[in-house]
Structures are given as structure tokens and as C-alpha cells.
Design a protein around this motif. Structure first.
Motif, mmCIF file in Angstrom:
data_model
loop_
_atom_site.group_PDB
_atom_site.id
_atom_site.type_symbol
_atom_site.label_atom_id
_atom_site.label_comp_id
_atom_site.label_asym_id
_atom_site.label_seq_id
_atom_site.Cartn_x
_atom_site.Cartn_y
_atom_site.Cartn_z
ATOM 1 N N HIS A 1 67.720 36.227 -9.390
ATOM 2 C CA HIS A 1 68.008 35.401 -7.824
ATOM 3 C C HIS A 1 69.734 36.098 -7.524
ATOM 4 C CE1 HIS A 1 69.709 32.215 -4.409
ATOM 5 N NE2 HIS A 1 68.021 32.343 -5.014
ATOM 6 N N PRO A 2 69.403 36.528 -6.060
ATOM 7 C CA PRO A 2 70.804 37.086 -6.499
ATOM 8 C C PRO A 2 72.091 36.239 -5.852
ATOM 9 C CG PRO A 2 69.271 36.203 -3.826
ATOM 10 C CD PRO A 2 67.935 36.229 -5.052
ATOM 11 N N ALA A 3 72.121 35.135 -6.243
ATOM 12 C CA ALA A 3 73.311 34.198 -6.110
ATOM 13 C C ALA A 3 73.834 33.920 -8.193
ATOM 14 C CB ALA A 3 73.297 32.572 -5.723
ATOM 15 N N ALA A 4 72.473 34.422 -9.001
ATOM 16 C CA ALA A 4 72.345 34.189 -9.615
ATOM 17 C C ALA A 4 74.173 35.042 -10.672
ATOM 18 C CB ALA A 4 71.184 35.091 -10.876
ATOM 19 N N TRP A 5 74.287 35.820 -10.171
ATOM 20 C CA TRP A 5 75.404 36.321 -11.043
ATOM 21 C C TRP A 5 76.858 35.331 -10.948
ATOM 22 C CZ3 TRP A 5 80.686 37.658 -8.209
ATOM 23 C CH2 TRP A 5 80.353 37.597 -7.043
ATOM 24 N N ARG A 6 76.810 34.208 -9.566
ATOM 25 C CA ARG A 6 78.056 33.679 -9.610
ATOM 26 C C ARG A 6 77.777 31.610 -10.525
ATOM 27 N NH1 ARG A 6 79.226 33.636 -3.266
ATOM 28 N NH2 ARG A 6 80.725 32.696 -4.087
ATOM 29 N N GLU A 7 77.002 32.232 -10.726
ATOM 30 C CA GLU A 7 76.760 30.792 -12.062
ATOM 31 C C GLU A 7 77.825 30.661 -13.146
ATOM 32 O OE1 GLU A 7 73.721 28.156 -11.896
ATOM 33 O OE2 GLU A 7 74.526 28.917 -10.091
ATOM 34 N N PRO A 8 77.725 29.752 -13.339
ATOM 35 C CA PRO A 8 79.303 29.336 -14.956
ATOM 36 C C PRO A 8 78.683 30.869 -15.725
ATOM 37 C CG PRO A 8 78.493 27.573 -13.674
ATOM 38 C CD PRO A 8 77.406 27.856 -13.208
ATOM 39 N N GLN A 9 77.376 30.728 -16.379
ATOM 40 C CA GLN A 9 76.879 31.272 -17.318
ATOM 41 C C GLN A 9 76.849 32.495 -17.408
ATOM 42 O OE1 GLN A 9 76.651 29.783 -20.757
ATOM 43 N NE2 GLN A 9 77.993 28.108 -19.608
ATOM 44 N N ALA A 10 76.653 33.613 -16.264
ATOM 45 C CA ALA A 10 76.538 34.623 -16.022
ATOM 46 C C ALA A 10 77.508 35.603 -16.450
ATOM 47 C CB ALA A 10 76.331 34.795 -14.422
ATOM 48 N N ARG A 11 77.481 36.749 -16.416
ATOM 49 C CA ARG A 11 78.804 37.671 -17.291
ATOM 50 C C ARG A 11 78.358 38.881 -16.530
ATOM 51 N NH1 ARG A 11 76.415 37.773 -23.066
ATOM 52 N NH2 ARG A 11 77.498 39.994 -23.346
ATOM 53 N N PRO A 12 78.828 39.241 -14.902
ATOM 54 C CA PRO A 12 78.231 39.979 -14.177
ATOM 55 C C PRO A 12 79.435 40.844 -14.415
ATOM 56 C CG PRO A 12 79.701 38.268 -12.770
ATOM 57 C CD PRO A 12 79.115 38.147 -14.212
ATOM 58 N N THR A 13 80.520 41.582 -15.125
ATOM 59 C CA THR A 13 81.180 42.440 -15.779
ATOM 60 C C THR A 13 81.045 43.253 -17.202
ATOM 61 O OG1 THR A 13 82.537 40.975 -16.554
ATOM 62 C CG2 THR A 13 83.434 41.572 -14.401
ATOM 63 N N ASP A 14 80.006 42.447 -17.459
ATOM 64 C CA ASP A 14 78.875 42.928 -18.937
ATOM 65 C C ASP A 14 77.730 44.123 -18.204
ATOM 66 O OD1 ASP A 14 81.251 41.731 -20.052
ATOM 67 O OD2 ASP A 14 80.040 40.068 -21.220
ATOM 68 N N LEU A 15 77.418 43.192 -16.796
ATOM 69 C CA LEU A 15 75.697 44.039 -16.861
ATOM 70 C C LEU A 15 75.508 45.233 -17.495
ATOM 71 C CD1 LEU A 15 75.198 42.576 -13.096
ATOM 72 C CD2 LEU A 15 74.488 41.874 -15.459
ATOM 73 N N PHE A 16 76.784 46.346 -17.423
ATOM 74 C CA PHE A 16 76.656 47.856 -18.034
ATOM 75 C C PHE A 16 77.188 48.432 -19.355
ATOM 76 C CE2 PHE A 16 77.566 47.202 -13.170
ATOM 77 C CZ PHE A 16 76.132 47.768 -12.907
ATOM 78 N N THR A 17 77.189 47.436 -19.752
ATOM 79 C CA THR A 17 77.099 47.310 -21.323
ATOM 80 C C THR A 17 75.788 46.916 -22.156
ATOM 81 O OG1 THR A 17 77.546 45.217 -21.957
ATOM 82 C CG2 THR A 17 79.273 46.269 -21.208
#
Lengths: 397, 454
Positions: free
Chosen positions: A18-34
């Protein structure tokens, strides 16, 4: 139908489907490239005894517009090369199959073949590939090497014809080293028996490749080839070239039609005797409480408008298990679930759905094989060139 | 007195005769466990990086696949991505062709490995031009003489343009405001040069090192100039101390023209070794290894590569042939195909003359001579003697360190790691532990500032 085993995979992409997934509380959008982010997700899939994960990829940057780059700044943009990612997480797992998506429209089939063979080595026989075509002019411009047809039908015909040739080359290269080609024969000083190495001499409309591969035959012999299929051309690709097709039925009747089309293509390619898995893709938003799941989907949709090519299911794991049981009657052997939000919906699959299916006696309670082919009930295939040699050797002429 | 620090790298044993496969301890050249073992040994010894060579077509000689040496390799980038999972600090260097790939996909792979390894990626840029290897690829392989370094240069520049297309501060990922990217144009690039006409947006955000460490192999004048302009390290052949000093001075002198300082390009010769408890034992071990590396058959194949003729009828224990090498122009297929070394002997007639004189003077058979000219170890001795010899090269500016080429897969580095490295550490010429986390850190290269380089 119920006595054939049910197979399960998940599609992993960014922060979730879902395009809004990165804004969910458990999401870790800054870790996507680790590496750590992906290692945790794949470990979770393995905890859930899933057959495989697919790692989504495109050559170009993500875009909400299927045919052009968009200027959006409110959705996840940027991704890692899925083949590199697959290899990075393979040594950290031991049973789950790993399939990166690879675009065969622009990448050399020789490189795809050695990359996936290498993935099969580093995963000890759990490698595969989801082949994808790219019809986007903007992706062609990233390579600057070709102009694609503008007529849509002509474009699709060309792309899928080429993809079938690419898979043929990839597969021939995997077989171009017989299993026992390395002899290390000190007496004659020969490391390799060149009679067991084979030129593949593929010549097609789009390219020709001489071979043999630089990489010995991978552990599975033939790693798994998968493709997503929505219409006639990719149905044919699955029928002629793949071990596993992902389809997107709206309902059970639609699934029956799609499975029929693939079986027809399979028969036309002379592959009736082979197992070709057809799995349905479902995007999933799951919660123990079905209404909470539906509320969550509504909340996500209110943040970002969302349509998917696959059916979107929001509900409880038990409801999903019911839906899957119904869809299976159409001749599907499994499902690839696309978690809407990571890691939330992946955990719902592994900790909610899987136990539910196990209670119903429909899913494995332990890994029964150590290779992906093994999990999919596929034998390790004989080498196509070895047969030729045996025939020649055994011939009395 | 603080000693000049050396850099050390491990070359995963390749597909030349120098890799001995007939010993009981010789393991698989393709199983992941072999790559993991050598990488972990190198990391235990605090090496800078592990290096993988590349070949995209199986070699042939006299019209048949070459079968005397180890053959069969993985895809380099893929295996190094996996090695990143079983190491923490070791640099990971892949040779990747600029002829049989496109800049966009090479940039994606390198940036991805750099992310997945926390900043440990390196790229050895090679350009080939043989039709022979090109038969495995859709674009073919042939490049006209004038286009060869042009393609290499433009390929490298284009990859760097792609990698620099993300500055590193674009991703905000603010859940509250919904802003993921700060810049709607992140990754935008536009390259229009002779070899490449590409545009769009690059898909991998800036990686920890920004750019991978760039290695360049090659001794030619063009190669030296290319390295001086663009490389972080040059991978060269080992020779005498004097030859090393001359090469070192020549390459370092070229840097100023590109606004670069001497410490921005490391000179790392490929180096072999033989160890023993005494000098005599080491010498004997070195001789044994060379005999294994150069069988009679291998000696004849070597000779054929220079003579460019089928010489299989000769006796390897007999004298060199009277017939002269067959000289052809660079684009004509040769007896041996798919080897970089095929182009190494630029004047085969002169080489033949020199070898005949040497064989006559020392009464050497074909096998004796080929063993002499191809396989003498760089450093032979006890661990402390080898350590001193290596230090001398670095102290006297014949190199900045070494790329060690063991002769056994995968355990060929173990003895060096266990016996020589502790001496180097004790004497203060090699790091006792890593002080940074990226390969640029290990090599003493300053971090890149993307904004400054655009």
C-alpha cells in the motif's frame, strides 16, 4: 484438491504494497536501504514456513503512473537491486526460497543466468527468478539502446516473445555444464571434461548466445522461473517457460478461466507432463478482528488512493483461509500474498494465517525439503545436454 | 619510529594455472563456503578487501575449451553481495566489464552492494573488445581501436554521474507530514556522449560510500593515465624492487595533472608467496608449487599462447622450437582465445628471441623455462623474512601494499594470515584492527562529498 499441498509465498516491496504503508507506526521507511530490514522480513517468512519470498524490482524509479515517471514526493521512491538483495539475505536463511524480480527486456540473458545460478549456490538450492518485461519508454531510455514499438499489441507481442527467448537462453546456460563436468583428473591433468560442457548456440530474433555458461550447473539444476501473468501473452510465457505463474483473479470463476488458459498454453508447448504451479496473488490487510482490518484499510486508503492489479482482501486470517479454500477449487496450487503494510501484514500471515491453515490441516508444520524445487514438489531435472551425450554414446550407429 | 602502513588484499584464486587444484586440500572454486572461508580469513587478518577477477567466456585453445586449469566461476557482484552477509568490515571488490554491461545496471548493482555491505564496495573496471566473448552478449564485443579507452572512460564517468545523481539528503520519510522525498527530481540524470545516450532518474539512493572504490588494472601507458585520472587503486603486476619503484614514481607523478595527491591512488601489485620454517624449506616449497602450477602440458599451452601456433607435438622436456611465433594483427583470432594475457606479449618475436637465449644459457627445457618466466613467487622465505621483504617494498616506495594471490582454494591465505600478518602487526607496518567501517576508511581515502563532486 484438498490432498494436494498448499503453497504460500509473499511479495516483499518497500514498506509494503500500500502506498501509505510507510507512514504506519511500525513502518521503518528510513531502513528500506539496509540489509537488516530485509533480513528481518525474510526471517519472519521463514518462521512462517513459507515456500518463498519474491523481492519486487523495476529498473526505473517507482511511479504511480504505469507508463511515465511521476513527480510525487509523498510515496516511497528508490530501491535496491533485487538480485543483490536476494544474495545478501540468502546466507542468513536456510529453507525459504528467494526469487528476485529481474527485467529481461534490457538485462543480458547471460548475466541473468549466471546471477540466478550464483544465487542458487549461495542459498544452497533455494534460488529462482521472477522474470518481468518492461514496456516503459522511460526505462528504455535508461539504457539508450533500443526503441520499443509504440503500438501496444505489437509491443506486448515483442516483449513476451523476447522474454520467452531470454528464459530459453537462461535455462540452456544452466544446463550447459553437466553435473559431473568437473573431474579433477590428476592422471590426465584435466580439471574439467570438455565433453560435458556444451555450447548452447541459441539464435533468435532478438539475440544470439553461444555459451557455455561461466558458472557450473547450479545446485537445483534448474532454479525456479516464475512470471506474473494478467493476459494472453504472459499466460503463454508461463505455459511455455515458467515453473510458477502468479495470476490475479477477481473470483473463483475468473481463476478457473485463467488456469485454463495457462494449461492450454502449457499443452501447446508440449509440457502437459510437467508441473506448472499457478498461484493467485492477493494483497492482504489482516487483523484477528475482521472489522479492525477493514478499518485499517479504509484508513490507509484515506491517506493514499490505492488500486492494485491483484484483489485486495481485508479481514481476519480465518476469513482469508476461507477465501483461499474457495479459490483453490479453480485449480490453483498456492497463493502469493502481498502484505499491504510491512512488517504488520507479513506477521499476520506468518503468525495468524499460517497457524489457521495448519489447524485446518492445509499447510506444512515443518519444512519437508531443503531446496525450493523440493518444497514445490518438483524433481531435480536431468540435464538436457547429458541426454544427448548418452544417446550418442549408446548409439550403435 | 612509525613505519609506513601497508594495505593488503586477497585475490580469490582464479582460473589461471597458478591455482593448484590437484592437492588434497584444494576445495571447491564455486561453493559459497569457499568464498566465505577466504573472506573470513582475510577479515580475521584485517585485510582491506577481497578481490574477484572476471571472465565472461570459457577460454579456448586450439579450438577447444581449455581444460587444464580451474574453470567455472560465479557472477561476481552476486557472490560479493552474499559475502557481505558473513563479513562486517572487509572490502568487496568485483571486476565488472564495461563492454558487456550498461552503466545503469552496473551503477545499480554497485550502489546496492554498497548499501547492503555498509560501504564496502569496490569496482575493478575492465574493458575488453574481443568478438569471442561478445558471442555471449547481444551487443557483441567488438570495439574499434580508437573506441576502447573512450568507452572505458565514458562508462566510468557515466556510472559516477548516476551514483552522484542522489546527493544523500533527499529522503526525509516524515510520517507526520507525508513527505518522503525532499526533491521531486531526485536521481535525475542526462548523459549524452559518444558511447552513451541515456536519461531518466536513477533508482538507488546514495550509498554509504557514495561511490565504490575504483580499481584499475593495467600497465600500459593508457592504463596508467586512466588510473591517474580516475582510480583509487591500481592493480599491477609484481616485479623487482627497482621495476616497482619506477612504476610507482611514474604513476604517482601523473596524479598532479588531475589535481590529485599521491595518497589518493594506491599501488597494489599482485603478489605470490611461499613460506617455510627455514629459507631452504621455503625455497623447496616454492619449487614444488611451481612444478604443480606448470605441468608439461601447461608449459606447451603457454608456449602456444606466445607462438600463436599449435605446438602440441613438442616434448615439454625438450628444447624450444626453431620455428618463430606467428604474428597477426590484434583483431585476428589467435590460437588462444579469452585470455587477457594473450595480448600481454606485444612483440612475440622479441619474446621468443629472449627466451631462446635464456634457455640456451641455462640449459632449460620448455617446462623449465615456462616455470621460470611465469611462476616464480614474489616473496619466498620464513614468515619474518617475507614480512621484511614486503615492508621493504612499501618503505622504498615500490608499492603501497599488495594483492595476495594464494595458490590453493579456499585455505591458501590461512598460513599467511596466521604467521605473517601478526609479525607485520607487531612491527607496526599493518593495522592491528580496523579503525573505520568503509573500504574508503581502510584505504585512507577521504569520504566523498556528493555536493562537492557535482
Amino acid at each position: 484438491m484438498p490432498d494436494t499441498p498448499l503453497h504460500l509465498g509473499v511479495l516483499l516491496d518497500g514498506a509494503g504494497r500500500h502506498p501509505a504503508a510507510w507512514r504506519e507506526p511500525q513502518a521503518r521507511p528510513t531502513d528500506l536501504f539496509t540489509a537488516g530490514y530485509w533480513a528481518e522480513l525474510v526471517a519472519e517468512a521463514e518462521q512462517g514456513l513459507l515456500d518463498l519470498v519474491t523481492l519486487d524490482d523495476t529498473l526505473g524509479l517507482q511511479s504511480a503512473d504505469a507508463f511515465a515517471l511521476d513527480p510525487r514526493t509523498d510515496q516511497v521512491r528508490g530501491r535496491l537491486d533485487a538480485s543483490m538483495l536476494a544474495a545478501r539475505i540468502a546466507p542468513l536463511t536456510s529453507h525459504v526460497g528467494i526469487l528476485p524480480t529481474v527485467v529481461v527486456t534490457h538485462t543480458e540473458p547471460f548475466h541473468v543466468s549466471t546471477t540466478i545460478a550464483t544465487l542458487d549456490y549461495v542459498s544452497s538450492g533455494r534460488g529462482g527468478v521472477q522474470v518481468r518485461v518492461s514496456g516503459r519508454a522511460e526505462e528504455a531510455q535508461l539504457f539508450g539502446r533500443r526503441t520499443l514499438p509504440t503500438d501496444r499489441d505489437e509491443l506486448l507481442a515483442e516483449l513476451f516473445d523476447e522474454a520467452a527467448d531470454a528464459v530459453e537462453v537462461i535455462r540452456r546456460l544452466w544446463d550447459s555444464w553437466e553435473d559431473d563436468a568437473i573431474i579433477r583428473d590428476a592422471a590426465t591433468g584435466r580439471f574439467v571434461d570438455r565433453e560435458r560442457l556444451h555450447y548452447i548456440d541459441f539464435e533468435g530474433r532478438h539475440f544470439s548466445v553461444r555459451g557455455p555458461s561461466i558458472t557450473p550447473r547450479p545446485p537445483q539444476g534448474q532454479p525456479i522461473v516464475a512470471a506474473l501473468a494478467h493476459r494472453a501473452e504472459p499466460f503463454a510465457l508461463v505455459g511455455t517457460s515458467a515453473d510458477l505463474g502468479f495470476v490475479t483473479p477477481r473470483d473463483t470463476a475468473d481463476a478457473r478461466t485463467t488456469v485454463g488458459a495457462i494449461r492450454e498454453a502449457q499443452a501447446a508447448a508440449g509440457r502437459e507432463a510437467e508441473t506448472v504451479h499457478v498461484w493467485a496473488d492477493l494483497t492482504v490487510v489482516l487483523d484477528d478482528d475482521a472489522s479492525a482490518a477493514r478499518d485499517r484499510l479504509a484508513r490507509l486508503d484515506s491517506v493514499a488512493a490505492y488500486t492494485d492489479d491483484a484483489r485486495v482482501f481485508a479481514g481476519s486470517p480465518a476469513e482469508l483461509a476461507d477465501l483461499m479454500a474457495d479459490l483453490r477449487t479453480a485449480g490453483l496450487s498456492g497463493f502469493r500474498l502481498r502484505p499491504a503494510v510491512l512488517p504488520d501484514d507479513l506477521r499476520q500471515v506468518t503468525r495468524g494465517l499460517v497457524p489457521e491453515l495448519q489447524r485446518r490441516g492445509q499447510f506444512r508444520t515443518g519444512y519437508e525439503a531443503s531446496t525450493l524445487r523440493g518444497l514445490l514438489g518438483l524433481p531435480r531435472p536431468a540435464d538436457r545436454y547429458a541426454t544427448v551425450v548418452r544417446d550418442r554414446a549408446g548409439s550403435t550407429r | 619510529m612509525s613505519r609506513r602502513q601497508m594495505h593488503l588484499a586477497a585475490h580469490f584464486p582464479g582460473v589461471n594455472n597458478t591455482t593448484v587444484w590437484s592437492e588434497p586440500e584444494s576445495g571447491s572454486q564455486i561453493e559459497f563456503s569457499s568464498f566465505a572461508h577466504m573472506a573470513q580469513t582475510a577479515e580475521r587478518a584485517r585485510f582491506d578487501f577481497m578481490f574477484l577477477a572476471e571472465g565472461l567466456r570459457l577460454r579456448e585453445q586450439n579450438g577447444a575449451i581449455y581444460d587444464l586449469d580451474v574453470v567455472g566461476r560465479p557472477d561476481n557482484a552476486t557472490i560479493l553481495a552474499a559475502v557481505a552477509a558473513v563479513t562486517e568490515k572487509l572490502g568487496l571488490a568485483a571486476t565488472i566489464s564495461s563492454t558487456f554491461n550498461e552503466p545503469y545496471e552496473v551503477a545499480r548493482r554497485l550502489a546496492s552492494i554498497d548499501h547492503l555491505s555498509g560501504g564496502r564496495a569496490a569496482w575493478n573496471v575492465v574493458t575488453s573488445w574481443d568478438k569471442f566473448t561478445g558471442e555471449n552478449f547481444r551487443r557483441g564485443g567488438y570495439l574499434a581501436q580508437g573506441d576502447r579507452y573512450l568507452r572505458a572512460t565514458q562508462f566510468l564517468d557515466t556510472v559516477m554521474t548516476l551514483l552522484d545523481s542522489w546527493r544523500g539528503d533527499e529522503i526525509v520519510a516524515d510520517k507526520a507530514t507525508g513527505e518522503f522525498l525532499r526533491d521531486a527530481d531526485a536521481g535525475r540524470f542526462d548523459v549524452h556522449v559518444d558511447q552513451f545516450d541515456i536519461r531518466g532518474r536513477f533508482s538507488v539512493p546514495r550509498s554509504p560510500q557514495g561511490r565504490p572504490v575504483v580499481l584499475q588494472a593495467g600497465d600500459s601507458d593508457e592504463g596508467r593515465e586512466f588510473a591517474a585520472a580516475s582510480a583509487d587503486a591500481i592493480f599491477t603486476r609484481h616485479g623487482s624492487l627497482e621495476a616497482g619503484q619506477a612504476f610507482y614514481a611514474d604513476v604517482k607523478r601523473r596524479l598532479a595533472a588531475y589535481g590529485r595527491t599521491e595518497d589518493q591512488l594506491k599501488i597494489l601489485p599482485a603478489t605470490t608467496f611461499a613460506l617455510g620454517d627455514t629459507q631452504a624449506e621455503a625455497e623447496e616449497r616454492g619449487r614444488q608449487i611451481r612444478r604443480q602450477q606448470v605441468s608439461g602440458q601447461t608449459a606447451l599451452r603457454f608456449l602456444e599462447q606466445v607462438w600463436n601456433r599449435d605446438l602440441s607435438h613438442l616434448d615439454p622436456d625438450g628444447p624450444l622450437p626453431d620455428i618463430d611465433p606467428l604474428v597477426v594483427d590484434g583483431d585476428t583470432p589467435r590460437v588462444s582465445q579469452g585470455r587477457a594475457a594473450d595480448r600481454m606479449y606485444r612483440d612475440p618475436l622479441a619474446t621468443a628471441r629472449e627466451w631462446r637465449e635464456r634457455a640456451a644459457a641455462n640449459n632449460l627445457s620448455i617446462r623449465d623455462l615456462m616455470t621460470e618466466v611465469t611462476s616464480r613467487q614474489s616473496f619466498v622465505g620464513t614468515p619474518s623474512s617475507v614480512a621484511e621483504q614486503m615492508e621493504r617494498f612499501v618503505e622504498q616506495r615500490a608499492s603501497d601494499g599488495f594483492i595476495l594471490v594464494p595458490h590453493i582454494t579456499p585455505t591458501g591465505l590461512d598460513e599467511f594470515a596466521d604467521k605473517v600478518v601478526p609479525i607485520l602487526q607487531e612491527r607496526g607496518s599493518f593495522r592491528a584492527d580496523y579503525t573505520g567501517s568503509t573500504l574508503r576508511d581502510h584505504l585512507g581515502l577521504a569520504p566523498l562529498d556528493a555536493r562537492a563532486s557535482v
